[in-house]
Design a protein around this motif. Structure first.
Motif, short mmCIF file in Angstrom:
data_model
loop_
_atom_site.label_atom_id
_atom_site.label_comp_id
_atom_site.label_asym_id
_atom_site.label_seq_id
_atom_site.Cartn_x
_atom_site.Cartn_y
_atom_site.Cartn_z
N ILE A 1 16.73 -0.39 -5.98
CA ILE A 1 15.73 0.63 -4.82
C ILE A 1 15.65 1.65 -4.95
N PRO A 2 14.85 2.67 -4.86
CA PRO A 2 13.90 3.89 -4.81
C PRO A 2 14.92 4.72 -3.40
N SER A 3 16.39 5.86 -3.40
CA SER A 3 16.09 6.49 -2.49
C SER A 3 14.48 6.85 -1.50
N LEU A 4 15.26 7.36 -0.32
CA LEU A 4 14.64 8.64 0.30
C LEU A 4 13.71 9.74 -0.53
N SER A 5 14.67 10.81 -1.04
CA SER A 5 15.13 11.35 -2.09
C SER A 5 14.06 11.05 -3.03
N LEU B 1 -0.24 -2.17 8.33
CA LEU B 1 0.94 -3.24 7.28
C LEU B 1 -0.54 -2.99 6.50
N SER B 2 -1.61 -3.10 5.98
CA SER B 2 -2.41 -2.79 5.75
C SER B 2 -2.04 -1.22 4.70
N PHE B 3 -2.52 -0.11 5.04
CA PHE B 3 -1.95 0.62 4.80
C PHE B 3 -0.83 0.23 3.67
N LEU B 4 0.50 0.01 3.84
CA LEU B 4 2.08 -0.26 3.33
C LEU B 4 1.59 -1.13 2.43
N GLY B 5 0.54 -1.96 2.72
CA GLY B 5 0.46 -2.73 1.39
C GLY B 5 -0.61 -2.35 0.06
N THR B 6 -1.11 -1.51 0.61
CA THR B 6 -2.31 -1.04 -0.23
C THR B 6 -1.70 0.50 -1.02
N ALA B 7 -0.12 0.94 0.08
CA ALA B 7 0.31 2.26 -1.01
C ALA B 7 1.22 1.11 -1.99
N LEU B 8 1.67 0.50 -1.57
CA LEU B 8 2.97 -0.88 -2.57
C LEU B 8 2.26 -1.38 -3.56
N LEU B 9 0.34 -1.85 -3.61
CA LEU B 9 -0.46 -2.07 -4.49
C LEU B 9 -0.16 -1.34 -5.49
N TYR B 10 -0.62 -0.42 -5.40
CA TYR B 10 -0.75 1.44 -5.82
C TYR B 10 0.56 1.53 -6.80
N GLY B 11 1.88 0.93 -6.00
CA GLY B 11 2.88 1.69 -6.43
C GLY B 11 3.05 3.45 -5.69
N LYS B 12 2.62 3.54 -4.89
CA LYS B 12 2.66 5.28 -4.75
C LYS B 12 3.08 5.38 -3.74
N ALA C 1 3.37 8.30 -1.44
CA ALA C 1 3.16 9.00 -1.47
C ALA C 1 1.75 8.19 -0.20
N GLY C 2 1.58 6.90 -0.40
CA GLY C 2 1.05 6.04 0.18
C GLY C 2 2.36 5.86 1.69
N ILE C 3 3.19 5.95 1.12
CA ILE C 3 4.48 4.99 1.71
C ILE C 3 4.60 5.85 2.87
N LEU C 4 4.50 7.15 2.52
CA LEU C 4 4.72 8.38 3.28
C LEU C 4 3.26 8.20 4.40
N LEU C 5 2.55 8.07 3.59
CA LEU C 5 1.32 8.13 4.91
C LEU C 5 1.24 7.46 5.55
N THR C 6 1.96 6.87 5.12
CA THR C 6 2.15 5.17 6.00
C THR C 6 2.73 5.39 7.57
N LEU C 7 3.79 6.24 6.90
CA LEU C 7 4.76 6.91 8.29
C LEU C 7 3.68 7.28 8.94
N TRP C 8 2.88 8.31 8.63
CA TRP C 8 1.94 8.62 9.34
C TRP C 8 1.08 8.02 10.05
N VAL C 9 0.90 7.48 9.68
CA VAL C 9 -0.34 6.40 10.18
C VAL C 9 0.52 5.86 11.75
N LEU C 10 1.84 5.36 11.39
CA LEU C 10 2.76 4.64 12.57
C LEU C 10 3.36 5.90 13.63
N VAL C 11 2.80 6.99 13.02
CA VAL C 11 3.15 8.09 13.95
C VAL C 11 2.41 8.15 14.79
#
Length: 213
Positions: free
Chosen positions: A4-8, A155-166, A168-178
């Motif tokens: 599992i990759p680290s945040l950095s 959750l849909s945003f996060l699922g899309t991010a993982l589906l693309y393997g990006k 950046a999508g995970i980071l944008l999902t965190l922004w969605v959550l905020v």
């Protein structure tokens, strides 16, 4: 198996210089800001209801169409941003894709079931137009989360991010959550105040809700 990759490590795969990434982030922040401002102005001034000849139902549907359309634009910009971003090797495996599909399915279930329970007007801020539910809905999915629409969308945003393997999508999902967490902090007290005012007016008028059989 990939570790599992680290945040950095994930952040190394985010291209902050991509214009599409910034536009997507702006769109995510704009949407709830827009509908909260418009809905509160409607509640205080009835400007949308007056625009549609005093018909609050039509005004509410008009706002619903606008919000839905902005959501489609936001989703398009998000997907476009992901296409411009690098993929992380650790997010390319089959297990990650299965997790992505599961998140996407659960997210859409929460959104769809919430809309079913609330109806179009209840989903799209009908409370601010004076279109109020007779009582609070406590069944699924509201017995799981108080904001199934927002949490399901996240959750849909996060699922899309993982589906693309990006990453950046995970980071944008965190922004969605905020963004959604901030929106909830504004919306919930305001909505509660709307219903409290309605209940107070009912009590003064001697209204008694129908008892369930």
């Amino acid at each position: 198996m990939s570790s599992i990759p680290s945040l950095s490590e994930l952040l190394e795969y985010v291209d902050f210089n991509q214009r599409s990434f910034l536009i997507s982030a702006a769109s995510i922040g704009f949407n709830p800001t827009f509908w909260n401002i418009v809905a509160r102005k409607e509640y205080r001034t009835k400007f949308l209801t007056r625009t549609f000849g005093g018909n609050r139902d039509v005004a509410c549907y008009a706002l619903a169409v606008t919000i839905f359309g902005l959501g489609l634009v936001r989703d398009f910009l998000y997907e476009r941003a992901l296409r411009d971003q690098p993929s992380h090797p650790a997010l390319q495996g089959e297990n990650v894709k299965y997790a992505a599909y599961a998140l996407f399915a659960v997210g859409n279930l929460l959104v769809a079931s919430s809309t079913w329970q609330l109806g179009i007007q209840g989903t799209f801020l009908g409370d601010y137009f004076g279109i109020l539910k007779d009582k609070m809905i406590t069944g699924f999915p509201f017995n799981i989360t108080s904001a199934p629409m927002y949490h399901g969308s996240t959750l849909s945003f996060l699922g899309t991010a993982l589906l693309y393997g990006k990453p950046a999508g995970i980071l944008l999902t965190l922004w969605v959550l905020v963004v959604y967490t901030v929106a909830i902090s504004f919306e919930n007290p305001f909505t509660a105040a709307i219903y409290a005012k309605r209940d107070k007016e009912r009590a003064k008028a001697g209204y008694e809700p129908k008892k369930e059989l």
